[in-house]
Design a protein around this motif. Sequence first.
Motif, PDB file in Angstrom:
ATOM      1  N   SER A  94       0.852  -1.180   0.000  1.00  0.00           N
ATOM      2  CA  SER A  94       0.000   0.000   0.000  1.00  0.00           C
ATOM      3  C   SER A  94       0.891   1.233   0.000  1.00  0.00           C
ATOM      4  O   SER A  94       1.898   1.290   0.723  1.00  0.00           O
ATOM      5  CB  SER A  94      -0.891   0.005   1.247  1.00  0.00           C
ATOM      6  OG  SER A  94      -1.404   1.287   1.500  1.00  0.00           O
ATOM      7  N   GLU A  95       0.514   2.216  -0.778  1.00  0.00           N
ATOM      8  CA  GLU A  95       1.337   3.427  -0.842  1.00  0.00           C
ATOM      9  C   GLU A  95       1.018   4.396   0.288  1.00  0.00           C
ATOM     10  O   GLU A  95       1.637   5.460   0.379  1.00  0.00           O
ATOM     11  CB  GLU A  95       1.169   4.075  -2.215  1.00  0.00           C
ATOM     12  CG  GLU A  95       1.708   3.181  -3.327  1.00  0.00           C
ATOM     13  CD  GLU A  95       1.641   3.813  -4.702  1.00  0.00           C
ATOM     14  OE1 GLU A  95       0.969   4.846  -4.853  1.00  0.00           O
ATOM     15  OE2 GLU A  95       2.272   3.260  -5.634  1.00  0.00           O
ATOM     16  N   THR A  96       0.072   4.029   1.146  1.00  0.00           N
ATOM     17  CA  THR A  96      -0.267   4.891   2.282  1.00  0.00           C
ATOM     18  C   THR A  96      -0.110   4.195   3.629  1.00  0.00           C
ATOM     19  O   THR A  96      -0.227   4.855   4.667  1.00  0.00           O
ATOM     20  CB  THR A  96      -1.716   5.391   2.159  1.00  0.00           C
ATOM     21  OG1 THR A  96      -2.610   4.277   2.197  1.00  0.00           O
ATOM     22  CG2 THR A  96      -1.916   6.155   0.854  1.00  0.00           C
ATOM     23  N   GLY A  97       0.158   2.890   3.638  1.00  0.00           N
ATOM     24  CA  GLY A  97       0.216   2.142   4.895  1.00  0.00           C
ATOM     25  C   GLY A  97       1.629   1.806   5.317  1.00  0.00           C
ATOM     26  O   GLY A  97       2.300   0.990   4.667  1.00  0.00           O
ATOM     27  N   PRO A  98       2.160   2.397   6.377  1.00  0.00           N
ATOM     28  CA  PRO A  98       3.529   2.124   6.816  1.00  0.00           C
ATOM     29  C   PRO A  98       3.738   0.646   7.157  1.00  0.00           C
ATOM     30  O   PRO A  98       2.865   0.001   7.740  1.00  0.00           O
ATOM     31  CB  PRO A  98       3.684   2.998   8.077  1.00  0.00           C
ATOM     32  CG  PRO A  98       2.657   4.073   7.922  1.00  0.00           C
ATOM     33  CD  PRO A  98       1.502   3.433   7.209  1.00  0.00           C
ATOM     34  N   ILE A  99       4.908   0.110   6.823  1.00  0.00           N
ATOM     35  CA  ILE A  99       5.157  -1.300   7.076  1.00  0.00           C
ATOM     36  C   ILE A  99       5.373  -1.592   8.562  1.00  0.00           C
ATOM     37  O   ILE A  99       5.323  -2.749   8.958  1.00  0.00           O
ATOM     38  CB  ILE A  99       6.359  -1.833   6.264  1.00  0.00           C
ATOM     39  CG1 ILE A  99       7.669  -1.197   6.712  1.00  0.00           C
ATOM     40  CG2 ILE A  99       6.134  -1.633   4.776  1.00  0.00           C
ATOM     41  CD1 ILE A  99       8.891  -1.874   6.094  1.00  0.00           C
ATOM     42  N   LYS A 100       5.565  -0.568   9.383  1.00  0.00           N
ATOM     43  CA  LYS A 100       5.799  -0.823  10.805  1.00  0.00           C
ATOM     44  C   LYS A 100       4.644  -1.584  11.439  1.00  0.00           C
ATOM     45  O   LYS A 100       4.823  -2.300  12.437  1.00  0.00           O
ATOM     46  CB  LYS A 100       6.028   0.491  11.552  1.00  0.00           C
ATOM     47  CG  LYS A 100       4.799   1.396  11.634  1.00  0.00           C
ATOM     48  CD  LYS A 100       5.076   2.663  12.435  1.00  0.00           C
ATOM     49  CE  LYS A 100       3.830   3.540  12.575  1.00  0.00           C
ATOM     50  NZ  LYS A 100       4.105   4.772  13.373  1.00  0.00           N
ATOM     51  N   PHE A 101       3.442  -1.451  10.881  1.00  0.00           N
ATOM     52  CA  PHE A 101       2.295  -2.143  11.456  1.00  0.00           C
ATOM     53  C   PHE A 101       2.338  -3.645  11.220  1.00  0.00           C
ATOM     54  O   PHE A 101       1.556  -4.376  11.809  1.00  0.00           O
ATOM     55  CB  PHE A 101       0.995  -1.559  10.889  1.00  0.00           C
ATOM     56  CG  PHE A 101       0.740  -0.150  11.335  1.00  0.00           C
ATOM     57  CD1 PHE A 101       0.298   0.124  12.609  1.00  0.00           C
ATOM     58  CD2 PHE A 101       0.955   0.917  10.468  1.00  0.00           C
ATOM     59  CE1 PHE A 101       0.064   1.429  13.028  1.00  0.00           C
ATOM     60  CE2 PHE A 101       0.725   2.219  10.865  1.00  0.00           C
ATOM     61  CZ  PHE A 101       0.277   2.481  12.154  1.00  0.00           C
ATOM     62  N   GLY A 102       3.250  -4.103  10.365  1.00  0.00           N
ATOM     63  CA  GLY A 102       3.374  -5.528  10.115  1.00  0.00           C
ATOM     64  C   GLY A 102       4.504  -6.198  10.869  1.00  0.00           C
ATOM     65  O   GLY A 102       4.814  -7.366  10.604  1.00  0.00           O
ATOM     66  N   HIS A 103       5.108  -5.508  11.827  1.00  0.00           N
ATOM     67  CA  HIS A 103       6.250  -6.087  12.537  1.00  0.00           C
ATOM     68  C   HIS A 103       5.799  -7.260  13.410  1.00  0.00           C
ATOM     69  O   HIS A 103       4.810  -7.153  14.146  1.00  0.00           O
ATOM     70  CB  HIS A 103       6.943  -5.043  13.399  1.00  0.00           C
ATOM     71  CG  HIS A 103       8.297  -5.466  13.853  1.00  0.00           C
ATOM     72  ND1 HIS A 103       8.496  -6.373  14.865  1.00  0.00           N
ATOM     73  CD2 HIS A 103       9.536  -5.118  13.419  1.00  0.00           C
ATOM     74  CE1 HIS A 103       9.786  -6.568  15.048  1.00  0.00           C
ATOM     75  NE2 HIS A 103      10.443  -5.818  14.175  1.00  0.00           N
ATOM     76  N   PRO A 104       6.525  -8.395  13.386  1.00  0.00           N
ATOM     77  CA  PRO A 104       6.144  -9.563  14.181  1.00  0.00           C
ATOM     78  C   PRO A 104       6.152  -9.331  15.686  1.00  0.00           C
ATOM     79  O   PRO A 104       5.532 -10.106  16.426  1.00  0.00           O
ATOM     80  CB  PRO A 104       7.193 -10.613  13.794  1.00  0.00           C
ATOM     81  CG  PRO A 104       7.687 -10.184  12.456  1.00  0.00           C
ATOM     82  CD  PRO A 104       7.653  -8.677  12.482  1.00  0.00           C
ATOM     83  N   GLY A 105       6.839  -8.295  16.152  1.00  0.00           N
ATOM     84  CA  GLY A 105       6.844  -8.027  17.585  1.00  0.00           C
ATOM     85  C   GLY A 105       5.451  -7.821  18.136  1.00  0.00           C
ATOM     86  O   GLY A 105       5.157  -8.201  19.284  1.00  0.00           O
ATOM     87  N   ALA A 106       4.569  -7.207  17.347  1.00  0.00           N
ATOM     88  CA  ALA A 106       3.189  -7.018  17.799  1.00  0.00           C
ATOM     89  C   ALA A 106       2.485  -8.361  17.978  1.00  0.00           C
ATOM     90  O   ALA A 106       1.678  -8.541  18.898  1.00  0.00           O
ATOM     91  CB  ALA A 106       2.421  -6.143  16.802  1.00  0.00           C
ATOM     92  N   LEU A 107       2.799  -9.324  17.103  1.00  0.00           N
ATOM     93  CA  LEU A 107       2.206 -10.655  17.231  1.00  0.00           C
ATOM     94  C   LEU A 107       2.688 -11.360  18.485  1.00  0.00           C
ATOM     95  O   LEU A 107       1.938 -12.112  19.118  1.00  0.00           O
ATOM     96  CB  LEU A 107       2.525 -11.502  16.004  1.00  0.00           C
ATOM     97  CG  LEU A 107       2.035 -10.996  14.655  1.00  0.00           C
ATOM     98  CD1 LEU A 107       2.302 -12.030  13.575  1.00  0.00           C
ATOM     99  CD2 LEU A 107       0.559 -10.647  14.707  1.00  0.00           C
ATOM    100  N   CYS A 108       3.951 -11.123  18.851  1.00  0.00           N
ATOM    101  CA  CYS A 108       4.462 -11.717  20.084  1.00  0.00           C
ATOM    102  C   CYS A 108       3.688 -11.199  21.287  1.00  0.00           C
ATOM    103  O   CYS A 108       3.324 -11.963  22.184  1.00  0.00           O
ATOM    104  CB  CYS A 108       5.952 -11.421  20.221  1.00  0.00           C
ATOM    105  SG  CYS A 108       6.715 -12.238  21.642  1.00  0.00           S
ATOM    106  N   GLU A 109       3.419  -9.896  21.301  1.00  0.00           N
ATOM    107  CA  GLU A 109       2.650  -9.330  22.405  1.00  0.00           C
ATOM    108  C   GLU A 109       1.245  -9.915  22.448  1.00  0.00           C
ATOM    109  O   GLU A 109       0.717 -10.225  23.529  1.00  0.00           O
ATOM    110  CB  GLU A 109       2.590  -7.810  22.276  1.00  0.00           C
ATOM    111  CG  GLU A 109       3.925  -7.123  22.504  1.00  0.00           C
ATOM    112  CD  GLU A 109       3.784  -5.615  22.588  1.00  0.00           C
ATOM    113  OE1 GLU A 109       2.708  -5.134  22.991  1.00  0.00           O
ATOM    114  OE2 GLU A 109       4.759  -4.917  22.254  1.00  0.00           O
ATOM    115  N   VAL A 110       0.625 -10.088  21.285  1.00  0.00           N
ATOM    116  CA  VAL A 110      -0.708 -10.682  21.237  1.00  0.00           C
ATOM    117  C   VAL A 110      -0.659 -12.124  21.724  1.00  0.00           C
ATOM    118  O   VAL A 110      -1.510 -12.566  22.513  1.00  0.00           O
ATOM    119  CB  VAL A 110      -1.277 -10.610  19.809  1.00  0.00           C
ATOM    120  CG1 VAL A 110      -2.570 -11.422  19.698  1.00  0.00           C
ATOM    121  CG2 VAL A 110      -1.541  -9.161  19.416  1.00  0.00           C
TER     122      VAL A 110
END
Length: 276
Positions: A137-153
């Motif tokens: 996506s040309e408007t969606g930063p890739i930081k939201f796809g970092h696996p660290g968030a999945l670890c927290e979940v």
Amino acid sequence: MDLAGTDSEGYTRVYGQGFTGGRSLDHLVGELEQHDVAGVMQAEWEEDDPAKVNTRVAEAIATHPDHLVAGIATTDPRLPNALEILKHAHDEQGLRGWNFQPGFLKVAANDPSVAPLLDYCQENGHPVTIHSGINFSETGPIKFGHPGALCEVACAYPDLTIVASHGGWPWVTEMLAVMWKHSNVYADFGAIAPKRMVGPRGGWEPIAHWMNTMVADQVLMATDWPMIRHERLLAELDYLELSDESRAKFTFLNAARLLDKHWGIKLTNNDQVGEL
């Protein structure tokens, strides 16, 4: 298969016109039949009305139950009726689970707005599939796809089945660490050609070894059709150099286990199972 609208210009640039062409349901079902693949179709939503996307997926599965064996619902966690949309898809349309696209919505998987949906899915035995790693996506930063968030979940929801769609590249080692740490975290590699997942130049270097060893029980075959067609995916599986046991897990056994657990579907043959 993404049956929603999407910020597609970046995808067309990367994947070519094949991303926007050849997307008929009949074409998909023809591929599944030709290659003996049982498809799991998920509703991927980025804009407009998520309930409409769920309806389209449910209708596709109802029309082609021999080839589309199960479906995953979607909703937007920012909506005041997000949970009601998901419950309707489950209770009235026969879908299960929740597909979530953090990069497109600019909402991380560990954002507080997501918690009510994760609570509901864990309590009711629904899997959650989350776009992980890069998006185009040309408007969606890739930081939201970092696996660290999945670890927290995964730490907060140890009984929740979490599938990291697309395998988390460019954070491959981080994704593998999360999977090794959490047995309830899986990964699929939709839209990724197997031959790009081997060798030192593509940024996937450790993945095939880990698919063959430590996370063999946590990997799922997928296409993100039509971004990868089944003919190419299946022809390139040998590049991964998986053992017979690991290959069976990747192409059938792991997905069959989740289908039984979350949908009550028992597959009795060795057809490949792919997420679309």
